[in-house]
Design a protein around this motif. Structure first.
Motif, PDB file in Angstrom:
ATOM      1  N   GLY A 195       0.801  -1.223   0.000  1.00  0.00           N
ATOM      2  CA  GLY A 195       0.000   0.000   0.000  1.00  0.00           C
ATOM      3  C   GLY A 195       0.832   1.270   0.000  1.00  0.00           C
ATOM      4  O   GLY A 195       2.057   1.235  -0.156  1.00  0.00           O
ATOM      5  N   PRO A 196       0.175   2.434   0.188  1.00  0.00           N
ATOM      6  CA  PRO A 196       0.874   3.716   0.069  1.00  0.00           C
ATOM      7  C   PRO A 196       1.842   3.983   1.219  1.00  0.00           C
ATOM      8  O   PRO A 196       1.515   3.719   2.369  1.00  0.00           O
ATOM      9  CB  PRO A 196      -0.258   4.758   0.093  1.00  0.00           C
ATOM     10  CG  PRO A 196      -1.515   4.027   0.376  1.00  0.00           C
ATOM     11  CD  PRO A 196      -1.250   2.567   0.466  1.00  0.00           C
ATOM     12  N   MET A 197       3.017   4.496   0.872  1.00  0.00           N
ATOM     13  CA  MET A 197       4.023   4.869   1.889  1.00  0.00           C
ATOM     14  C   MET A 197       4.722   6.151   1.456  1.00  0.00           C
ATOM     15  O   MET A 197       4.858   6.424   0.258  1.00  0.00           O
ATOM     16  CB  MET A 197       5.080   3.767   2.048  1.00  0.00           C
ATOM     17  CG  MET A 197       4.553   2.499   2.681  1.00  0.00           C
ATOM     18  SD  MET A 197       5.868   1.271   2.925  1.00  0.00           S
ATOM     19  CE  MET A 197       6.686   1.925   4.372  1.00  0.00           C
ATOM     20  N   ASN A 198       5.197   6.920   2.447  1.00  0.00           N
ATOM     21  CA  ASN A 198       5.986   8.118   2.142  1.00  0.00           C
ATOM     22  C   ASN A 198       7.383   7.723   1.684  1.00  0.00           C
ATOM     23  O   ASN A 198       8.057   6.936   2.355  1.00  0.00           O
ATOM     24  CB  ASN A 198       6.151   8.987   3.395  1.00  0.00           C
ATOM     25  CG  ASN A 198       4.856   9.653   3.787  1.00  0.00           C
ATOM     26  OD1 ASN A 198       3.973   9.853   2.947  1.00  0.00           O
ATOM     27  ND2 ASN A 198       4.734  10.014   5.055  1.00  0.00           N
TER      28      ASN A 198
ATOM     29  N   MET B 250      13.485   6.387  -0.971  1.00  0.00           N
ATOM     30  CA  MET B 250      13.472   5.408   0.122  1.00  0.00           C
ATOM     31  C   MET B 250      12.355   5.765   1.097  1.00  0.00           C
ATOM     32  O   MET B 250      12.107   6.950   1.336  1.00  0.00           O
ATOM     33  CB  MET B 250      14.821   5.417   0.837  1.00  0.00           C
ATOM     34  CG  MET B 250      15.026   4.222   1.728  1.00  0.00           C
ATOM     35  SD  MET B 250      16.675   4.222   2.463  1.00  0.00           S
ATOM     36  CE  MET B 250      17.617   3.265   1.311  1.00  0.00           C
ATOM     37  N   THR B 251      11.706   4.745   1.646  1.00  0.00           N
ATOM     38  CA  THR B 251      10.630   5.027   2.599  1.00  0.00           C
ATOM     39  C   THR B 251      11.209   5.227   4.006  1.00  0.00           C
ATOM     40  O   THR B 251      12.158   4.539   4.384  1.00  0.00           O
ATOM     41  CB  THR B 251       9.617   3.861   2.664  1.00  0.00           C
ATOM     42  OG1 THR B 251      10.299   2.679   3.075  1.00  0.00           O
ATOM     43  CG2 THR B 251       8.934   3.624   1.334  1.00  0.00           C
ATOM     44  N   PHE B 252      10.646   6.191   4.727  1.00  0.00           N
ATOM     45  CA  PHE B 252      10.983   6.363   6.147  1.00  0.00           C
ATOM     46  C   PHE B 252       9.700   6.658   6.895  1.00  0.00           C
ATOM     47  O   PHE B 252       8.848   7.413   6.404  1.00  0.00           O
ATOM     48  CB  PHE B 252      11.933   7.549   6.358  1.00  0.00           C
ATOM     49  CG  PHE B 252      13.261   7.367   5.688  1.00  0.00           C
ATOM     50  CD1 PHE B 252      14.169   6.439   6.178  1.00  0.00           C
ATOM     51  CD2 PHE B 252      13.586   8.107   4.571  1.00  0.00           C
ATOM     52  CE1 PHE B 252      15.387   6.252   5.551  1.00  0.00           C
ATOM     53  CE2 PHE B 252      14.802   7.921   3.937  1.00  0.00           C
ATOM     54  CZ  PHE B 252      15.707   6.991   4.428  1.00  0.00           C
ATOM     55  N   SER B 253       9.588   6.122   8.114  1.00  0.00           N
ATOM     56  CA  SER B 253       8.398   6.429   8.915  1.00  0.00           C
ATOM     57  C   SER B 253       8.579   7.807   9.547  1.00  0.00           C
ATOM     58  O   SER B 253       9.710   8.296   9.714  1.00  0.00           O
ATOM     59  CB  SER B 253       8.235   5.377  10.011  1.00  0.00           C
ATOM     60  OG  SER B 253       9.296   5.507  10.936  1.00  0.00           O
TER      61      SER B 253
END
Ligand code: NDP
Length: 398
Positions: A219-222, A248-251
């Motif tokens: 699903g969608p991620m930043n 790259m994704t980061f929370s």
């Protein structure tokens, strides 16, 4: 068939050793050497003692030369830190042995990511009839191979490239990095660069964000734009590319901690005076953070790393998305490591197989996109990292 020397007994070294041990048809003898021999012995114990271990300071060329002369490997797999790339290449040249790594050389005191130092070994490796394969991890590594596959099979001309690395896994810790914290934080906090119209364009670190809807239930991620080393070799070897970006994704939680650590100076890589002693804050921080190896049993979820290549096919604009999905828990079950180490270690072993079986072999210093991608991917899938290709489709521009 071949004797191999692995240097570095961290997260990636553990996966490389396990995976080499699964392919005894190629790796008949395995020696694992690192700064701390106890770590090598612990990995050897996981494998029932079927490999040899040794202690080495890989910053020291004479020590490396002595070890290589004693072990007599056909290939050295370097999965120590990027700081050791040049000393290990020097030792390989002195002893006449092929070389493979997963990350480009970095000087300890500057976070500068470029291939210039290692490309400068080109003539020496060629003249010695030896091969050095650079960046045989996932990114760099498989992402270069995916790009070469897009060019070979799916597009006539590639014009744009987005490399997208998502870690949708969670380890439940307040703040931890999935691989060596010092290397990870140096990369993430560096000024961003992306390739546009024949040059690298700079922007502040983590200043460009997009949301990407990842496949297979993630699903969608930043995603945040970063500089990543494979862009340098890919745009050099595939010059039709007009724009290349790495994401790259980061929370939000990771970024919040990182911002505070940066603001208080804990990510500095220069020496500071503390109680009459010199310390490097980021090295001190590494000592406080969880060991990435300890995250293995805690991490759940998946990674999705791949490339979207856009360009022309039969005169029409077209895109292809090529990616791999890897499951943290499945990796832990197989080799007692999480997916970040797994997705790096498995391609290192596949690169080694390519070299030792001479499917990829030529004198000189090479990047991954310079060889036949299909030969590599045929081995990568059965070794645990299958490739998904979505040929066509409407992926949003990033
Ligand atoms: P770790 O920090 O877990 O392991 C590094 C290992 O190298 C440790 O065992 C360490 O020894 C050893 N080492 C460090 N310095 C020396 C030295 N001077 N002499 C001998 N051994 C030394 O790192 P990772 O396993 O996470 O990463 C390994 C490599 O993989 C890095 O270069 C990293 O950049 C790269 N990487 C590449 C990726 C890709 O996709 N291409 C992704 C992730 C990582 P000790 O145990 O004593 O500290």
């Amino acid at each position: 068939m071949s004797n191999v020397l692995i240097i570095g007994a961290g997260g990636v070294g553990q996966v490389v050793t396990h995976k080499c041990a699964q392919r005894r048809d190629v790796f008949t003898e395995i020696t694992l050497a690192s700064r701390t021999k106890a770590k090598c012995d612990a990995i050897a114990a996981q494998l029932g003692g079927s490999i040899k271990t040794a202690q080495v300071d890989a910053d020291n060329v004479p020590e490396l030369v002595a070890l290589i002369k004693q072990v007599q490997p056909k290939l050295v797999i370097n999965v120590a830190l990027p700081y050791q790339d040049l000393t290990i290449m020097d030792a390989c040249l002195e002893t006449g042995v092929d070389y493979l790594d997963t990350a480009n050389y970095e000087p300890l005191d500057t976070a500068k990511f470029e291939y210039s130092w290692q490309w400068a070994y080109q003539d020496r490796f060629k003249q010695a009839g030896l091969m050095a394969l650079l960046g045989s991890g996932f990114d760099p590594g498989v992402t270069n191979v995916y790009t070469a596959l897009a060019v070979k099979k799916y597009l006539d001309v590639i014009e744009e490239l987005d490399i997208i690395d998502a870690n949708a896994g969670s380890h439940g810790q307040p703040f931890a990095t999935n691989f060596n914290p010092e290397i990870n934080i140096r990369e993430v906090t560096a000024t961003c660069r992306h390739w546009e119209n024949g040059q690298f364009v700079e922007s502040p670190a983590l200043s460009t964000k997009r949301v990407f809807d990842f496949p297979e239930g993630i699903g969608p991620m930043n995603c945040y734009r970063l500089y990543h080393e494979e862009m340098e070799s890919i745009v050099k070897h595939i010059p039709t590319i007009k724009k290349a970006q790495f994401w790259m994704t980061f929370s939000d939680n990771y970024l919040k901690h990182l911002e505070v650590l940066q603001n208080v100076g804990m990510t500095r890589i220069d020496e500071v005076e503390f109680n009459g002693q010199k310390i490097v804050p980021i090295q001190f921080l590494k000592a406080l953070l969880p060991d990435p190896g300890s995250l293995g049993p805690l991490t759940k979820g998946k990674t999705c790393i791949g490339v979207i290549a856009r360009g022309l096919k039969d005169g029409k604009r077209k895109q292809v998305y090529i990616y791999n999905i890897c499951d943290h828990e499945a990796c832990y079950k197989e080799v007692q490591s999480q997916a970040i180490s797994y997705t790096t270690g498995v391609p290192a072993v596949v690169g080694a197989i390519m070299m030792l079986t001479k499917q990829w072999h030529a004198a000189g210093v090479w990047n991954m996109e310079q060889f036949d991608p299909e030969l590599f991917l045929e081995v990568l899938g059965p070794m645990g990292l299958p490739t998904v290709v979505v040929d066509g489709g409407e992926w949003p521009e990033l």
